[in-house]
Write an enzyme that holds these catalytic residues in place. Structure first.
Site, PDB file in Angstrom:
ATOM      1  N   ASP A  32       0.866  -1.184   0.000  1.00  0.00           N
ATOM      2  CA  ASP A  32       0.000   0.000   0.000  1.00  0.00           C
ATOM      3  C   ASP A  32       0.900   1.230   0.000  1.00  0.00           C
ATOM      4  O   ASP A  32       2.092   1.145   0.299  1.00  0.00           O
ATOM      5  CB  ASP A  32      -0.884  -0.002   1.263  1.00  0.00           C
ATOM      6  CG  ASP A  32      -1.751   1.251   1.347  1.00  0.00           C
ATOM      7  OD1 ASP A  32      -2.303   1.679   0.321  1.00  0.00           O
ATOM      8  OD2 ASP A  32      -1.859   1.841   2.448  1.00  0.00           O
ATOM      9  N   SER A  33       0.308   2.362  -0.310  1.00  0.00           N
ATOM     10  CA  SER A  33       1.052   3.612  -0.258  1.00  0.00           C
ATOM     11  C   SER A  33       1.511   3.926   1.170  1.00  0.00           C
ATOM     12  O   SER A  33       2.441   4.690   1.362  1.00  0.00           O
ATOM     13  CB  SER A  33       0.172   4.747  -0.764  1.00  0.00           C
ATOM     14  OG  SER A  33      -1.032   4.775  -0.019  1.00  0.00           O
ATOM     15  N   TYR A  67      -0.377   8.604  -2.255  1.00  0.00           N
ATOM     16  CA  TYR A  67      -0.359   8.423  -3.708  1.00  0.00           C
ATOM     17  C   TYR A  67      -1.566   9.127  -4.348  1.00  0.00           C
ATOM     18  O   TYR A  67      -1.561   9.431  -5.524  1.00  0.00           O
ATOM     19  CB  TYR A  67      -0.461   6.942  -4.077  1.00  0.00           C
ATOM     20  CG  TYR A  67       0.774   6.085  -3.881  1.00  0.00           C
ATOM     21  CD1 TYR A  67       1.915   6.550  -3.219  1.00  0.00           C
ATOM     22  CD2 TYR A  67       0.793   4.775  -4.378  1.00  0.00           C
ATOM     23  CE1 TYR A  67       3.025   5.728  -3.051  1.00  0.00           C
ATOM     24  CE2 TYR A  67       1.907   3.958  -4.221  1.00  0.00           C
ATOM     25  CZ  TYR A  67       3.024   4.432  -3.551  1.00  0.00           C
ATOM     26  OH  TYR A  67       4.117   3.615  -3.386  1.00  0.00           O
ATOM     27  N   GLY A  68      -2.605   9.308  -3.539  1.00  0.00           N
ATOM     28  CA  GLY A  68      -3.914   9.722  -4.058  1.00  0.00           C
ATOM     29  C   GLY A  68      -3.958  11.036  -4.803  1.00  0.00           C
ATOM     30  O   GLY A  68      -4.838  11.267  -5.621  1.00  0.00           O
ATOM     31  N   CYS A 124      -4.143  -0.983  -2.253  1.00  0.00           N
ATOM     32  CA  CYS A 124      -4.225   0.468  -2.396  1.00  0.00           C
ATOM     33  C   CYS A 124      -5.074   0.718  -3.634  1.00  0.00           C
ATOM     34  O   CYS A 124      -4.750   0.209  -4.721  1.00  0.00           O
ATOM     35  CB  CYS A 124      -2.820   1.038  -2.581  1.00  0.00           C
ATOM     36  SG  CYS A 124      -2.774   2.799  -2.949  1.00  0.00           S
ATOM     37  N   ASN A 125      -6.150   1.446  -3.435  1.00  0.00           N
ATOM     38  CA  ASN A 125      -7.039   1.690  -4.584  1.00  0.00           C
ATOM     39  C   ASN A 125      -6.359   2.546  -5.646  1.00  0.00           C
ATOM     40  O   ASN A 125      -6.501   2.297  -6.836  1.00  0.00           O
ATOM     41  CB  ASN A 125      -8.323   2.372  -4.127  1.00  0.00           C
ATOM     42  CG  ASN A 125      -9.284   1.402  -3.475  1.00  0.00           C
ATOM     43  OD1 ASN A 125     -10.222   0.957  -4.088  1.00  0.00           O
ATOM     44  ND2 ASN A 125      -9.029   1.059  -2.224  1.00  0.00           N
ATOM     45  N   GLU A 138      -6.033   9.776   9.171  1.00  0.00           N
ATOM     46  CA  GLU A 138      -4.663   9.665   9.697  1.00  0.00           C
ATOM     47  C   GLU A 138      -4.510  10.455  10.994  1.00  0.00           C
ATOM     48  O   GLU A 138      -3.681  10.124  11.846  1.00  0.00           O
ATOM     49  CB  GLU A 138      -3.659  10.122   8.642  1.00  0.00           C
ATOM     50  CG  GLU A 138      -3.749   9.223   7.420  1.00  0.00           C
ATOM     51  CD  GLU A 138      -2.503   9.159   6.570  1.00  0.00           C
ATOM     52  OE1 GLU A 138      -1.662  10.055   6.699  1.00  0.00           O
ATOM     53  OE2 GLU A 138      -2.394   8.205   5.787  1.00  0.00           O
ATOM     54  N   CYS A 159     -11.166   3.259  -1.169  1.00  0.00           N
ATOM     55  CA  CYS A 159      -9.882   3.715  -0.619  1.00  0.00           C
ATOM     56  C   CYS A 159      -9.623   2.848   0.601  1.00  0.00           C
ATOM     57  O   CYS A 159     -10.537   2.618   1.402  1.00  0.00           O
ATOM     58  CB  CYS A 159      -9.970   5.184  -0.206  1.00  0.00           C
ATOM     59  SG  CYS A 159      -8.517   5.765   0.696  1.00  0.00           S
ATOM     60  N   THR A 160      -8.394   2.368   0.722  1.00  0.00           N
ATOM     61  CA  THR A 160      -8.128   1.416   1.803  1.00  0.00           C
ATOM     62  C   THR A 160      -8.224   2.050   3.193  1.00  0.00           C
ATOM     63  O   THR A 160      -8.346   1.347   4.181  1.00  0.00           O
ATOM     64  CB  THR A 160      -6.748   0.751   1.610  1.00  0.00           C
ATOM     65  OG1 THR A 160      -5.829   1.722   1.125  1.00  0.00           O
ATOM     66  CG2 THR A 160      -6.844  -0.374   0.624  1.00  0.00           C
ATOM     67  N   HIS A 161      -8.181   3.365   3.275  1.00  0.00           N
ATOM     68  CA  HIS A 161      -8.370   4.014   4.581  1.00  0.00           C
ATOM     69  C   HIS A 161      -9.839   3.985   5.038  1.00  0.00           C
ATOM     70  O   HIS A 161     -10.121   4.027   6.228  1.00  0.00           O
ATOM     71  CB  HIS A 161      -7.986   5.497   4.509  1.00  0.00           C
ATOM     72  CG  HIS A 161      -6.526   5.793   4.590  1.00  0.00           C
ATOM     73  ND1 HIS A 161      -5.593   5.264   3.742  1.00  0.00           N
ATOM     74  CD2 HIS A 161      -5.839   6.618   5.440  1.00  0.00           C
ATOM     75  CE1 HIS A 161      -4.391   5.748   4.060  1.00  0.00           C
ATOM     76  NE2 HIS A 161      -4.521   6.571   5.081  1.00  0.00           N
TER      77      HIS A 161
HETATM   78  N1  DGL Z   1      -4.034   3.845  -0.016  1.00  0.00           N
HETATM   79  C1  DGL Z   1      -4.618   4.911  -0.783  1.00  0.00           C
HETATM   80  C2  DGL Z   1      -5.828   4.386  -1.548  1.00  0.00           C
HETATM   81  O1  DGL Z   1      -6.394   3.374  -1.222  1.00  0.00           O
HETATM   82  C3  DGL Z   1      -5.031   6.080   0.090  1.00  0.00           C
HETATM   83  C4  DGL Z   1      -3.872   6.882   0.647  1.00  0.00           C
HETATM   84  C5  DGL Z   1      -3.079   7.596  -0.428  1.00  0.00           C
HETATM   85  O2  DGL Z   1      -3.571   8.581  -1.007  1.00  0.00           O
HETATM   86  O3  DGL Z   1      -1.979   7.139  -0.706  1.00  0.00           O
HETATM   87  O4  DGL Z   1      -6.221   4.998  -2.512  1.00  0.00           O
END
Ligand code: DGL
Length: 272
Positions: A11-12, A43-44, A74-75, A153, A185-187
């Site tokens: 994941d990011s 990454y988003g 990570c989406n 976060e 989104c994984t969050h």
């Molecule tokens: N893990 C990212 C996602 O699922 C969210 C956090 C990011 O922006 O990196 O899109």
């Protein structure tokens, strides 16, 4: 036949631990090696080419760990880098988009699905493409929610300010008539209670983490890659930068047992 090599999850940052939680529940015998790119999160908000490059560098690190499969937890990375990784990796790779789209189509009754995610995910149109490929008649309403990741976060999972931000993002989707919402989104599974509160009871929530774990199980079944039944799976967590407070937030919210966190340096192509 069994295979005790770890499943590599990347994941990011830390958010992909929601996928790890779902994997541990569904596949307790499996060893998991989790790699979070905390040095370069988020990454988003980054361009597709940057996210693709980072994703290749991260999966190269997982291959060094001798993983038997790669899960892109990570989406944003799944949305833009999955085709490239499927082409280049020597082990099977699973993203979160397709399992989420399949679950959304199984849940919707009025064929109108909402999708929320980062800007990179929504801009890529990956969910729309996947949903329409599976059902050309589905209507998709998508909305980027860039403020949600920082609020999560910060640990503001039950907070009036977070509730207001969620209401602002989701109001138009509800108004348009969605009956299913993909947490793209994984969050976002960490906000499931707050998001549920903002939606009418008639809207079903699709959590991409759980559905991704089910897709991994099917892959292990298909390719006879399961770890021995009598083994107790372990979890190793490695990050590209020292963990920040979000690791504590995620650990508490997910009730996940995380041992000592290791550090990994990103390998640039010249060093491989
Ligand atoms: N893990 C990212 C996602 O699922 C969210 C956090 C990011 O922006 O990196 O899109």
């Amino acid at each position: 036949m069994s295979d005790s090599r770890p499943i590599g999850v990347f994941d990011s940052g830390i958010g992909g631990l929601t996928v790890v939680k779902a994997l541990r529940e569904l596949l307790p015998n499996e060893n998991i090696f989790y790699l979070g790119d905390t040095a370069r999160v988020p990454y988003g908000g980054k361009s597709a080419s940057t996210v693709e490059r980072y994703s290749i560098e991260m999966t190269d690190l997982l291959v060094v760990e001798d993983v038997k499969a790669v899960v892109i937890a990570c989406n944003s990375a799944s949305a833009v880098a999955l085709p490239k990784l499927e082409e280049t990796l020597s082990v099977p790779v699973i993203g979160v988009i397709k399992p989420g789209a399949q679950a959304a189509l199984a849940a919707t009754r009025n064929q109108h699905v909402g999708v929320i995610g980062t800007r990179a995910t929504i801009k890529s149109g990956a969910y729309e493409r996947e949903l329409r490929a599976l059902n050309p008649h589905v209507r998709v309403s998508a909305c980027a929610c860039p403020l949600l990741v920082p609020l999560i976060e910060e640990g503001w999972l039950e907070d009036e300010l977070t509730d207001r931000v969620i209401a602002r993002y989701l109001g138009p989707l509800v108004h348009q008539g969605i009956d299913t919402l993909v947490l793209g989104c994984t969050h976002y599974p960490l906000l499931v209670h707050a998001i549920s509160r903002a939606l009418p009871k008639t809207v079903s929530l699709v959590d991409s983490a759980r559905n991704c774990a089910m897709a991994v199980k099917k892959l292990l079944d298909r390719q006879s890659l399961h770890a021995p039944r009598d083994s107790e799976g372990t979890l190793q967590v490695a990050l590209t930068d020292a963990p920040d407070t979000f690791l504590g937030v995620a650990r508490r919210a997910l009730q996940l047992e995380i041992g000592k966190v290791q550090l990994r340096e990103v390998l640039h192509p010249a060093k491989l």
